[in-house]
Design a protein around this motif. Structure first.
Motif, PDB file in Angstrom:
ATOM      1  N   ASN A  96      78.928 -68.272  30.708  1.00  0.00           N
ATOM      2  CA  ASN A  96      79.367 -69.291  30.005  1.00  0.00           C
ATOM      3  C   ASN A  96      78.326 -69.936  29.963  1.00  0.00           C
ATOM      4  O   ASN A  96      77.454 -70.446  30.762  1.00  0.00           O
ATOM      5  N   LEU A  97      77.823 -70.992  28.598  1.00  0.00           N
ATOM      6  CA  LEU A  97      76.539 -70.969  28.560  1.00  0.00           C
ATOM      7  C   LEU A  97      76.975 -72.444  27.973  1.00  0.00           C
ATOM      8  O   LEU A  97      77.047 -72.944  26.686  1.00  0.00           O
ATOM      9  N   MET A 139      76.319 -69.711  35.528  1.00  0.00           N
ATOM     10  CA  MET A 139      75.690 -70.000  34.918  1.00  0.00           C
ATOM     11  C   MET A 139      73.838 -71.362  36.474  1.00  0.00           C
ATOM     12  O   MET A 139      73.095 -70.720  36.331  1.00  0.00           O
ATOM     13  N   ASP A 161      77.480 -80.157  30.535  1.00  0.00           N
ATOM     14  CA  ASP A 161      79.199 -79.771  31.865  1.00  0.00           C
ATOM     15  C   ASP A 161      79.346 -81.492  31.515  1.00  0.00           C
ATOM     16  O   ASP A 161      79.547 -82.230  32.149  1.00  0.00           O
ATOM     17  N   THR A 184      80.467 -74.096  33.462  1.00  0.00           N
ATOM     18  CA  THR A 184      78.729 -72.976  33.742  1.00  0.00           C
ATOM     19  C   THR A 184      78.665 -73.506  34.812  1.00  0.00           C
ATOM     20  O   THR A 184      77.275 -73.274  34.825  1.00  0.00           O
TER      21      THR A 184
END
Lengths: 319, 319
Positions: B238-239, B287, B242, B284
């Motif tokens: 996931n990108l 990542m 936050d 995320t």
């Protein structure tokens, strides 16, 4: 109330059994098949029935599908390349016959104002799930076969049409199906081998693969119960028996039914082929809660399949 | 070490930014675009660079792709129909440009012995997830848009090629991306409206949609870090930032940046369009564990996008 079903893959294993069932219940059917793997002999009875109409065409041909769907009020889309094992030898086949074909079915529905569709998906969409028995809302899977990926794509298209165009769907994630008119899979392969030479049997993998199977009549029961009783916009339902067997057990049942005692030669490895899932067992509580339960054990399914092959050896020549 | 990247969608929003970045780092690029939505002006700098080669062709044309991929050692497949909103107006577009195009990219890779691919997927594959922030292994989703379904199909194909043909992949599920060379989406639409009439703004839905956005340079950072540091066969990542903002907040930032105070006219309803997800917020952590974190807040991304549009009003004329 009698319905007019559009039945794709009507000359296939599951499709032809479903055709006979629906006709016996008084429904009308427009059956569609291109006879690439479907068998005309499976439609012998249906073709004699006045409520059955056969349209011989390919699902790649949207312009032919649109008039074929006229007058129907529900689609059961069973046509597919069901060959999970040889996907890497012809990757385009899964894309065309499973994904693009499903798109064409949806477009033919839209062109005719049809909005209800049942779809034969597969437990292969779970890849190698970490959760077993695997429920419909298992963690987002990683695909391991072109077959599974192409069916997942079909599921996604159908769900998007439900949201975008007001369709309603029943998406069935099958384990392997067994029974009368079965024309591929391990029972077929083993029967063929043992007929040629009853003294030995070549087995893909190590024989310890754990798989679940469902008898075709139980599968058809489930499809009918789901379409009647499951009322969500998108109904995703696992279909399988409440258990699994080891491949070696199934080999034992087949050998016993045939009265042979072959020497087993294992290819080795946990997987029978690239993308093979060594442990398939689906959680079917959602389907059972709709009032369905399978009537056949895996053993009964395997033995009925052997009986069918024994009395229909002509199917061996079709592949 | 310098790589030779095959970059599809090289004239697009993310693709052209990525091209400039890769060239500045000393890599070679074969850029592919059909200029259906890509902009030649975004490649002004790249086209002057000796390490950049442009191949103008359509991803539907596999026979043209195969020679174009020769000599590359990694593919970044960004070309897509990125238009999630109008999917139901032309359902074939997502199938062709996202699913079949991805199949053709994979086949062109296989024909050339390429095995590494990065893919721009989307958070839309989660449909309306019950788990927010949504992790990569969220419960098996139900698709709600043709765009999401077509990207899910692309993901599935890529993962199956990893299993079947020994490929390695990085599948990025993006939130909406903002920043320089942005050419569609809510900031674009609102800018265009406010330029025509600064006194009022039509808003799809009720303005309370909660969405997450990521700046294009942060997106590119993530792609590069993932390809370097994520070593699984299939890396799904996931990108996003936050957090999220309410559409109304974003409207406030846009209006402030433009110095206008429009009257807001809401179309109403929780969703902006069919298949719109009223709450997108991705987890995320996976990542971030690779050493990445975004440098821009959503507010900064929105304001930089407004600045880009203000100094590049020509992009308004391209759609």
């Amino acid at each position: 109330m009698a319905d007019h079903y559009i039945l794709t893959g009507c000359a296939g294993f599951i499709g032809s059994n479903l055709a006979d069932r629906l006709l016996s219940q008084g429904h009308r059917i427009t059956g569609i098949d291109n006879f690439s793997t479907g068998q005309r002999r499976f439609l012998e009875s249906a073709l004699k029935h006045p409520a059955f109409r056969l349209v011989e065409c390919d699902l790649q041909d949207l312009q032919a599908l649109i008039p074929a769907f006229a007058g129907g009020n529900i689609v059961l889309h069973l046509a597919a390349n069901a060959d999970v094992r040889f996907g890497t030898e012809h990757p385009r086949r899964d894309l065309e016959q499973n994904t693009i074909a499903t798109y064409n079915v949806l477009e033919a529905m839209r062109a005719n104002g049809l909005r209800r569709i049942g779809f034969s998906s597969t437990g292969s969409v779970y890849g190698e799930s970490a959760v077993i028995p695997t429920p419909e809302d298992a963690p987002f899977p990683v695909q391991t076969s072109l077959y599974g990926a192409s069916k997942l794509a079909g599921e996604g298209l159908i769900a998007a049409y439900c949201e975008g165009f007001g369709f309603q769907s029943w998406i069935f994630r099958f384990v392997s199906i067994l029974g009368e008119r079965y024309t591929h899979g391990h029972v077929f392969d083993f029967y063929k081998q043992l007929k040629a030479d009853p003294s030995r049997l070549s087995v893909l993998g190590d024989g310890k693969q754990r798989k679940s199977y469902l008898h075709v009549q139980d599968c058809i029961d489930a499809i009918q119960i789901a379409v009647s009783n499951a009322t969500e916009k998108v109904n995703v339902l696992n279909l399988g028996v409440d258990g699994y067997c080891e491949l070696n057990e199934s080999i034992g049942w087949i050998a016993e039914a045939l009265g042979v005692r072959p020497r087993l030669q294992y290819a080795g490895g946990a997987r029978g082929w690239i993308g093979d899932n060594p442990f398939i067992f689906l959680d079917t509580r959602k389907m059972r809660a709709l009032g369905w339960s399978p009537k056949h054990t895996i053993r009964e399914g395997v033995i009925k399949t052997v009986e069918f092959l024994r009395t229909n050896e002509w199917v061996m020549e079709t592949r």
